[in-house]
Design a protein around this motif. Sequence first.
Motif, short mmCIF file in Angstrom:
data_model
loop_
_atom_site.label_atom_id
_atom_site.label_comp_id
_atom_site.label_asym_id
_atom_site.label_seq_id
_atom_site.Cartn_x
_atom_site.Cartn_y
_atom_site.Cartn_z
N LYS A 102 4.67 2.44 0.84
CA LYS A 102 3.27 2.61 0.44
C LYS A 102 3.15 3.54 -0.76
O LYS A 102 2.35 3.29 -1.67
CB LYS A 102 2.46 3.17 1.61
CG LYS A 102 2.26 2.19 2.75
CD LYS A 102 1.49 2.82 3.90
CE LYS A 102 1.28 1.83 5.04
NZ LYS A 102 0.58 2.46 6.19
N LEU A 103 3.96 4.60 -0.78
CA LEU A 103 3.93 5.51 -1.92
C LEU A 103 4.36 4.81 -3.20
O LEU A 103 3.90 5.17 -4.30
CB LEU A 103 4.85 6.72 -1.65
CG LEU A 103 4.36 7.71 -0.60
CD1 LEU A 103 5.44 8.75 -0.30
CD2 LEU A 103 3.07 8.41 -1.07
N ARG A 104 5.22 3.82 -3.06
CA ARG A 104 5.67 3.07 -4.24
C ARG A 104 4.75 1.88 -4.55
O ARG A 104 5.06 1.07 -5.42
CB ARG A 104 7.09 2.56 -4.02
CG ARG A 104 8.14 3.68 -4.06
CD ARG A 104 9.53 3.18 -3.70
NE ARG A 104 10.51 4.22 -4.02
CZ ARG A 104 11.20 4.29 -5.15
NH1 ARG A 104 11.02 3.38 -6.09
NH2 ARG A 104 12.06 5.26 -5.36
N LYS A 105 3.65 1.80 -3.80
CA LYS A 105 2.62 0.78 -4.03
C LYS A 105 3.18 -0.64 -3.89
O LYS A 105 2.84 -1.56 -4.66
CB LYS A 105 1.95 0.96 -5.40
CG LYS A 105 1.32 2.34 -5.58
CD LYS A 105 0.47 2.42 -6.81
CE LYS A 105 -0.05 3.83 -7.06
NZ LYS A 105 -0.73 4.42 -5.91
N VAL A 106 4.07 -0.82 -2.91
CA VAL A 106 4.56 -2.16 -2.58
C VAL A 106 3.43 -2.93 -1.89
O VAL A 106 2.70 -2.35 -1.06
CB VAL A 106 5.80 -2.06 -1.65
CG1 VAL A 106 6.27 -3.44 -1.20
CG2 VAL A 106 6.93 -1.32 -2.35
N PRO A 107 3.25 -4.21 -2.20
CA PRO A 107 2.16 -4.99 -1.57
C PRO A 107 2.27 -4.98 -0.05
O PRO A 107 3.37 -5.03 0.50
CB PRO A 107 2.38 -6.40 -2.13
CG PRO A 107 3.10 -6.19 -3.42
CD PRO A 107 3.97 -4.99 -3.21
N PRO A 108 1.13 -4.91 0.65
CA PRO A 108 1.12 -4.83 2.12
C PRO A 108 1.90 -5.94 2.82
O PRO A 108 2.58 -5.69 3.82
CB PRO A 108 -0.36 -4.90 2.48
CG PRO A 108 -1.06 -4.36 1.26
CD PRO A 108 -0.23 -4.82 0.10
N THR A 109 1.81 -7.17 2.31
CA THR A 109 2.54 -8.27 2.95
C THR A 109 4.05 -8.07 2.85
O THR A 109 4.79 -8.37 3.79
CB THR A 109 2.16 -9.62 2.30
OG1 THR A 109 2.35 -9.53 0.86
CG2 THR A 109 0.71 -9.98 2.60
N GLU A 110 4.51 -7.54 1.71
CA GLU A 110 5.94 -7.29 1.55
C GLU A 110 6.40 -6.12 2.43
O GLU A 110 7.49 -6.14 2.99
CB GLU A 110 6.28 -6.99 0.08
CG GLU A 110 7.78 -6.87 -0.17
CD GLU A 110 8.12 -6.64 -1.64
OE1 GLU A 110 9.27 -6.23 -1.91
OE2 GLU A 110 7.23 -6.85 -2.51
N ILE A 111 5.53 -5.10 2.55
CA ILE A 111 5.85 -3.97 3.44
C ILE A 111 6.05 -4.47 4.86
O ILE A 111 7.03 -4.12 5.54
CB ILE A 111 4.73 -2.91 3.40
CG1 ILE A 111 4.69 -2.21 2.05
CG2 ILE A 111 4.94 -1.88 4.53
CD1 ILE A 111 3.55 -1.20 1.91
N LYS A 112 5.12 -5.31 5.33
CA LYS A 112 5.20 -5.82 6.69
C LYS A 112 6.48 -6.61 6.90
O LYS A 112 7.14 -6.48 7.94
CB LYS A 112 3.97 -6.69 6.96
CG LYS A 112 3.81 -7.08 8.42
CD LYS A 112 2.48 -7.79 8.63
CE LYS A 112 2.32 -8.14 10.12
NZ LYS A 112 1.03 -8.82 10.38
#
Length: 366
Positions: A102-112
């Motif tokens: 999240k700190l690196r602003k990765v898209p939410p779908t990719e984080i999941k």
Amino acid sequence: MAKLELKNLNKTYTSKIVPVKDVSLTVDNDEFLTLLGPSGCGKSTVLRMIAGLEEPTRGQIKIGDVDVTYKPAGDRNIAMVFQSYALYPHMTVYENLASGLKLRKVPPTEIKQRVAEVAEVLGLAELMNRKPGQMSGGQRQRVAVGRALVRNANVYLLDEPLSNLDALLRERVRADLKQIFADQKVPVVYVTHDQTEAMTLSTKVALLNDGYVQQLDPPELIYNHPANLFVAGFVGSPQMNLLTLPCKGRYAILGNFQVPLPNIPTVPPQIVLGIRPENVRVAQPGDTQTIQGQVYLVENLGMHYLVSVRVESSQTEAIIVRALLPTDQNWSSKNITLTLPSEDIHWFDVQSGHALVRRQMLGARG
């Protein structure tokens, strides 16, 4: 994928405090390198310089083709697993795993997706809603490893991650780590003072002492062909027998017995004979290279007895030789004849501590 290179790395605090001295090594994409050594040898300082938490006094750090020597830690794309886990106590497992992304602003779908993949690999899927205080030490350690894995980093750094675990759990998590990082295909640098971790996890071991790399080799070469007295004495449990003996002609004098010297150009006045206890055995008929002594201490190690034998000498103090012997006999208070197989003997220079035969065998590899 990017290999890690350290060139002549040095860290100087004062003229008397120099924890790292000209360390050079390379860790390829599929290698697991362990920095091994006693407390104060410089291994954690090396790791902190790779991570960007310490700035080198001189030298170079490269990840792939990029010089990162003076780049901030956040720009190096490395992931680190700390000894203390360093989890956020108020966050769930999922939130801990996702926080760095999240700190690196990765898209939410990719984080999941990334979190789900790592949770599956580490067996954390059932724990995603728990907080660190609700988990065991082994589970928290897996979350700490998972937080590093979700990063898809170029280099993974692990700073004594198993030291807070009990012995049984440490063995299980160690096996997990070996399997997990074997699948990552990126450089891994692991710091420990535990030789068992180094020998079982690593494809290469860098053994440090007083800021210098004493030997950089695969674990089997570190164990079977130590470069010097420090390596020979540090690696192996029970410790290698290291006996300083006088020389006469082409023989080392062990008590009242003669041990043939290796083929060395000049015979020194004294030499150090090294042999591991597991290579010392009870003499059989036909054995020629034998010594005799009196058993004075027997320690039960479970699978073996560690038997200490006092070899008397007419010229010097008695010499103690330790042997790992089978438990099917009673070795207490008896005379015993041992054999020292020549192929298992290591020879070291008394002054420098360097192995005298290893350079001929392995081509002076350190």
